[in-house]
Design a protein around this motif. Structure first.
Motif, PDB file in Angstrom:
ATOM      1  N   UNK A 156     -28.806  -1.352 -36.922  1.00  0.00           N
ATOM      2  CA  UNK A 156     -27.366  -1.623 -37.029  1.00  0.00           C
ATOM      3  C   UNK A 156     -26.782  -1.915 -35.641  1.00  0.00           C
ATOM      4  N   UNK A 157     -27.248  -1.169 -34.635  1.00  0.00           N
ATOM      5  CA  UNK A 157     -26.779  -1.388 -33.270  1.00  0.00           C
ATOM      6  C   UNK A 157     -27.242  -2.744 -32.732  1.00  0.00           C
ATOM      7  N   UNK A 158     -28.470  -3.139 -33.087  1.00  0.00           N
ATOM      8  CA  UNK A 158     -28.957  -4.461 -32.691  1.00  0.00           C
ATOM      9  C   UNK A 158     -28.038  -5.551 -33.232  1.00  0.00           C
ATOM     10  N   UNK A 159     -27.753  -5.464 -34.525  1.00  0.00           N
ATOM     11  CA  UNK A 159     -26.897  -6.472 -35.156  1.00  0.00           C
ATOM     12  C   UNK A 159     -25.487  -6.445 -34.571  1.00  0.00           C
ATOM     13  N   UNK A 160     -24.989  -5.257 -34.256  1.00  0.00           N
ATOM     14  CA  UNK A 160     -23.653  -5.128 -33.692  1.00  0.00           C
ATOM     15  C   UNK A 160     -23.571  -5.785 -32.316  1.00  0.00           C
TER      16      UNK A 160
END
Length: 292
Positions: A156-160
């Motif tokens: 999720x952090x990667x995508x964010x």
């Protein structure tokens, strides 16, 4: 697997080929490399027992995602850029793939590569995969996490991070007046049932995202656009262009004033590349909608 099993799997794979090619093209930015990725996915799938797979489309998307991730990492290690002029290396396919069309390849590279892929090329392979699969094709974080070998939270952090970079990038084609013209042309073609006119304003790999799911490809989106247009034309002034959260879009108004549906567009080289359709009342209430 028996020969009959392989034949059946090939037919099912072909039914998903268009979607898989769209995923790979968004990931890699190259028609030739996208075709190679889909062919490699078939090679892997053909050696796998898929009888226990409940959602074949979703499973195939993750397979293509893994292939693309490997290709991106390999490209990054060699510091190479995708070249549309490179002839693809084909492996055995379950059915005959469309013949290579250099002109179409150039159009695809031109329309997709100029804006979105310029930004995507600044991302790490894992960030790029997380953003494309989740934000453009609605693959759950849990499934993306299995591909990039991270936890769902880390994914999720990667995508964010990728999303912030994409949203914060300076798009050279950010001409609001021109984008409004494209929206007007889209609505006019949809209302008139002008299929060719719709294809002229849609990116070949356009993605439509709704609460119900995702549709990819200009032909499929063009076919569905007339349904919106028919509803939009149901009453005088019911459907109209609008700014949705500051971006060119369109709205369907109920009773002449209440927003019943909102469409928000993203553009690549004066073509519509992403359409977000919002119908949920809660989400609609949070949108800043300014009808033109």
């Amino acid at each position: 697997m028996t020969a009959d099993d392989t034949h059946l799997l090939a037919l099912r794979f072909e039914a998903h080929r268009g979607h898989l090619h769209a995923v790979a093209h968004r990931m890699l930015g190259s028609t030739a490399e996208a075709e190679d990725a889909v062919q490699e996915a078939w090679f892997r799938v053909s050696r796998t027992d898929t009888r226990a797979v409940d959602n074949l489309g979703g499973w195939l998307t993750t397979v293509v995602g893994r292939v693309c991730l490997d290709m991106l990492r390999s490209r990054r290690s060699r510091a190479e850029e995708p070249l549309e002029t490179t002839a693809p290396v084909h492996t055995a396919a379950p059915a005959t793939a469309p013949a290579a069309d250099p002109e179409q390849d150039a159009l695809l590279a031109d329309s997709v590569g100029a804006a979105l892929l310029v930004v995507l090329d600044t991302l790490t392979p894992a960030e790029r995969l997380a953003f494309v699969l989740h934000d453009l094709f609605a693959v759950p974080y849990e499934e993306v996490a299995a591909i990039v070998d991270r936890t769902p939270t880390a994914t999720r952090q990667l995508a964010s991070r990728a999303r912030r970079r994409v949203q914060g990038a300076d798009a050279p084609e950010a001409d609001l007046a021109r984008q409004r013209e494209v929206v007007d042309a889209f609505l006019a073609a949809a209302r008139g049932g002008d299929f060719e006119g719709l294809l002229e304003v849609l990116d070949p790999d356009v993605v439509v995202r709704t609460e119900a799911g995702v549709t990819t490809g200009a032909a499929a989106v063009a076919r569905g656009a007339t349904a919106f247009a028919n509803r939009a034309g149901a009453g005088a002034g019911a459907g109209r262009p609008a700014l949705v959260d500051g971006a060119p879009g369109a709205v369907l108004l109920a009773e002449g004033r209440r927003v019943e549906r909102a469409l928000k567009f993203a553009f690549v080289r004066d073509r519509i590349a992403v359409i977000d359709i919002v119908t949920d009342p809660g989400r609609l209430s949070r949108l800043d909608v300014q009808p033109n």
